[in-house]
Enzyme design. Structure first.
Site, PDB file in Angstrom:
ATOM      1  N   LEU B  75       0.747  -1.237  -0.056  1.00  0.00           N
ATOM      2  CA  LEU B  75       0.180  -0.277   0.324  1.00  0.00           C
ATOM      3  C   LEU B  75       0.520   1.024  -0.233  1.00  0.00           C
ATOM      4  CD1 LEU B  75      -2.643  -1.411   2.197  1.00  0.00           C
ATOM      5  CD2 LEU B  75      -3.260  -1.453  -0.359  1.00  0.00           C
ATOM      6  N   CYS B  76       2.363   0.964  -0.136  1.00  0.00           N
ATOM      7  CA  CYS B  76       3.078   2.155  -0.911  1.00  0.00           C
ATOM      8  C   CYS B  76       3.181   3.196  -1.705  1.00  0.00           C
ATOM      9  CB  CYS B  76       4.522   2.201  -0.238  1.00  0.00           C
ATOM     10  SG  CYS B  76       5.334   2.481   0.712  1.00  0.00           S
ATOM     11  N   HIS B  77       2.889   4.566  -1.138  1.00  0.00           N
ATOM     12  CA  HIS B  77       2.840   5.293  -3.028  1.00  0.00           C
ATOM     13  C   HIS B  77       4.088   4.872  -3.834  1.00  0.00           C
ATOM     14  CE1 HIS B  77      -0.547   6.386  -0.245  1.00  0.00           C
ATOM     15  NE2 HIS B  77      -0.888   7.077  -1.753  1.00  0.00           N
ATOM     16  N   MET B 112       9.110   4.401   5.206  1.00  0.00           N
ATOM     17  CA  MET B 112       9.218   3.148   4.371  1.00  0.00           C
ATOM     18  C   MET B 112      10.280   2.494   3.385  1.00  0.00           C
ATOM     19  SD  MET B 112       7.251   1.443   6.432  1.00  0.00           S
ATOM     20  CE  MET B 112       7.013  -0.153   5.481  1.00  0.00           C
ATOM     21  N   GLU B 113      10.950   3.388   2.831  1.00  0.00           N
ATOM     22  CA  GLU B 113      11.985   3.535   1.989  1.00  0.00           C
ATOM     23  C   GLU B 113      13.504   3.377   2.495  1.00  0.00           C
ATOM     24  OE1 GLU B 113       9.534   4.646   1.011  1.00  0.00           O
ATOM     25  OE2 GLU B 113       9.435   4.988  -0.919  1.00  0.00           O
ATOM     26  N   ASP B 127      24.487 -11.941   2.973  1.00  0.00           N
ATOM     27  CA  ASP B 127      24.212 -13.276   1.638  1.00  0.00           C
ATOM     28  C   ASP B 127      25.486 -13.498   1.184  1.00  0.00           C
ATOM     29  OD1 ASP B 127      23.222 -14.545  -0.831  1.00  0.00           O
ATOM     30  OD2 ASP B 127      23.645 -13.077  -2.249  1.00  0.00           O
TER      31      ASP B 127
END
Lengths: 157, 157, 157, 157, 157, 157
Positions: B75-77, B112-113, B127
């Site tokens: 739901l992020c823009h 969020m980014e 990794d």
């Protein structure tokens, strides 16, 4: 200490050659914790109160992210996953535990896919709830179990 | 407790309408820790020994993931980022700290980014080093600071 | 009949230049129908019986697809969407109606994004239920309303 | 009625485990219709008039979308497709029929890939022609045939 | 010699901060050449002989790649492009020239988008024709013109 | 002259059917050159002066692009790559040579993946250095060697 296999003798990064490795069934299980206010967790778990299903949104985000691991982790091999599932459980009063299980029949394992599923599911819980609890924290993202490859069966102690 | 804005009155998930919000300069800073064996950290920090630059690979992965946050968090823009940077520092003898700073001029923020950049950078460290230390763990992925939006300046205490 | 704007004078496809168009608030609303067995619809709507929430999965898939419209439709402009929402309703005994509303503040409209959201939500309903009803059909995917651009307010009669 | 396989016993969505299924050759064929004004269809079919080749653009969009089905449909398995083709034909005076055929050698089928190819090809026709006919409609997107899996040969009656 | 702006003082890569730069109209034009056998070029240019339109496929691939430049070039900013067009012309008897023009209204330029469009269009020509001429070569991929930014109007001499 | 296999009898583009082809080990090696000012090359090769490692950024971009070839070249098959590596060497005083080697165990070859890795690595070198040398040029992107398929062992003379 052994070498980091993602670098060659000159230190150049590379996608390691797995051409000679046998195709086997492989599984990886990873987990993580989202620490939050107890009130936030009550809100998430009470779908009546929350109005929607935070965990289902997070679960789908995690499953979809597992499929894109090869796009996101630079030296990961793209893999045709056989199965992905994500489960949530309660930890104490103020945390949710996320566990992702990924399976594949391939020449290399899926621990990165399982860790990616957990991480993106956790961040999605954060995104869904950040308007009520900005200080949530993702903790203890780790591999729990791994089987099927040359390195044998790993189970975290 | 306030509502979860990502659900409407019927509990349907949605991408919240930001059409009326003003375009402002916004910044978010997030951090996380990768806990590992002390020997693994020595290996990473000694480029001679490691042969390659683990942190630069992780940094690029984190920057690229920040740009794809809108693809990964349901739901992020989608946002046209102005800047992304990632810094690593040492914590005790057995951990690396990752800090990501993201800036944008937009109607909504970039926390969020920043969290995505930290998470994918951390998983990339995992990794790159998993062949020597499978039990590494990502800890404390959290927002440190956020400015520029209606909710004011947030600084984690 | 007017020209197809996506071709130039020589017939070459192109992404039309919108550089001179004003930035305005734009909205598009599209709808579609998934026709299925009545029993399949009962199953979907009874979350007890279905065990899970088919429509929420479809809704998230539609919202995420709207964000990727510029990646999928060759000559579409990539747009920073302001809002996406998707609603389901019942039609007769054997069909579900899907309606998607997309908003943006940009130089071009979002009707393709609304149509993409409807289409991918519909296909996700199909995917979730195909094990019980392989003959489901997607019907009437169409633009319902569009406002905010030079071409004026469109409302389907 | 049988269960929806994409949910587990607790109603959590999951990517179903196909690890034990045999690798077989599988084919799926899906179709759909784009209903439009007769004048629009004449324009599309007369490359002289249209100046460019609408159907070739739509075909490429559909083929490329088929390859990304696993990215778009949340619980679909990513599959290494063997072949994708898309054909157009005329229906009455005011419609185009799209048919996509997808083949794979894998543990699960490609009906979602065929339906995605049809849907995105149809939306691309819409996008190319919307400047002259905004009321076009996508109809009857459905599976026509499917072979190669445990569920036997499906042919729509 | 000036610094490489993509590295900070410690040599860490970063996405350069463009937050303070003014939004202006910017254009970039790049070109490249695909060298091939004269017979291959005759085949491409004779749609009767080739049966299909190699250049249209390449054009669409180039346009779509321009939109994904921010996903592919690690430190590029994602940009909402205003326009992309690609033109082909003949050079001598055995080469095709590709020219891409990209426009944007943004804080940074689109030369990478124009170069990416040329490169992917050229590789698509290669892919379409490699069954008849494996030794084709992409040459002289270069910026031709760039306008609209602080660095002034660049025209290749 | 043989037909272009990407078109069918009617000239429609298609993803060629490789279902009947045997799975074999395949390798492709491609190369390209970035021509630049001698001072630019000195800057790149002197990590002290450049402050960062341009070639490592380019290498990672090339490897990641190889994995996305099926997303970028319209009629390419998506392939689960076994290995990707990229090497740089000096050519004369003013050029860098890039060579990419890709391996796979599949029904079709990886020459497009090798060419894509070279092209995106070259464009990334350009992006990293364009602030000091806007006139850099990508030259001679070509297949060097290819083995493992029906068409035999190709080595460029």
């Amino acid at each position: 200490m052994p070498d980091l296999t993602h670098f060659d003798e000159q230190g150049a990064s590379r996608m390691v050659d797995i051409g000679e490795k046998p195709v086997t069934h492989r599984m990886a299980r990873a987990s993580g914790i989202v620490r939050m206010q107890a009130a936030t967790r009550r809100l998430i778990l009470d779908r009546q109160l929350a109005k929607g299903d935070v965990l289902e949104v997070a679960r789908l985000a995690g499953i979809m992210a597992a499929k894109r691991t090869g796009d996101l982790i630079p030296l990961c091999h793209p893999l045709p996953l056989d199965a992905v599932s994500i489960a949530f459980s309660e930890v104490g009063e103020d945390a949710l535990r996320i566990e992702a299980t990924v399976e594949v029949t391939a020449k290399t394992g899926v621990e990165m896919e399982a860790l990616m599923a957990v991480s993106v599911a956790a961040l999605t819980v954060y995104d869904m709830c950040k308007s009520v609890d900005r200080a949530m924290r993702v903790e203890c993202v780790q591999l729990e179990e791994k089987s099927g490859g040359r390195s044998g069966h790993f189970v975290r102690e």
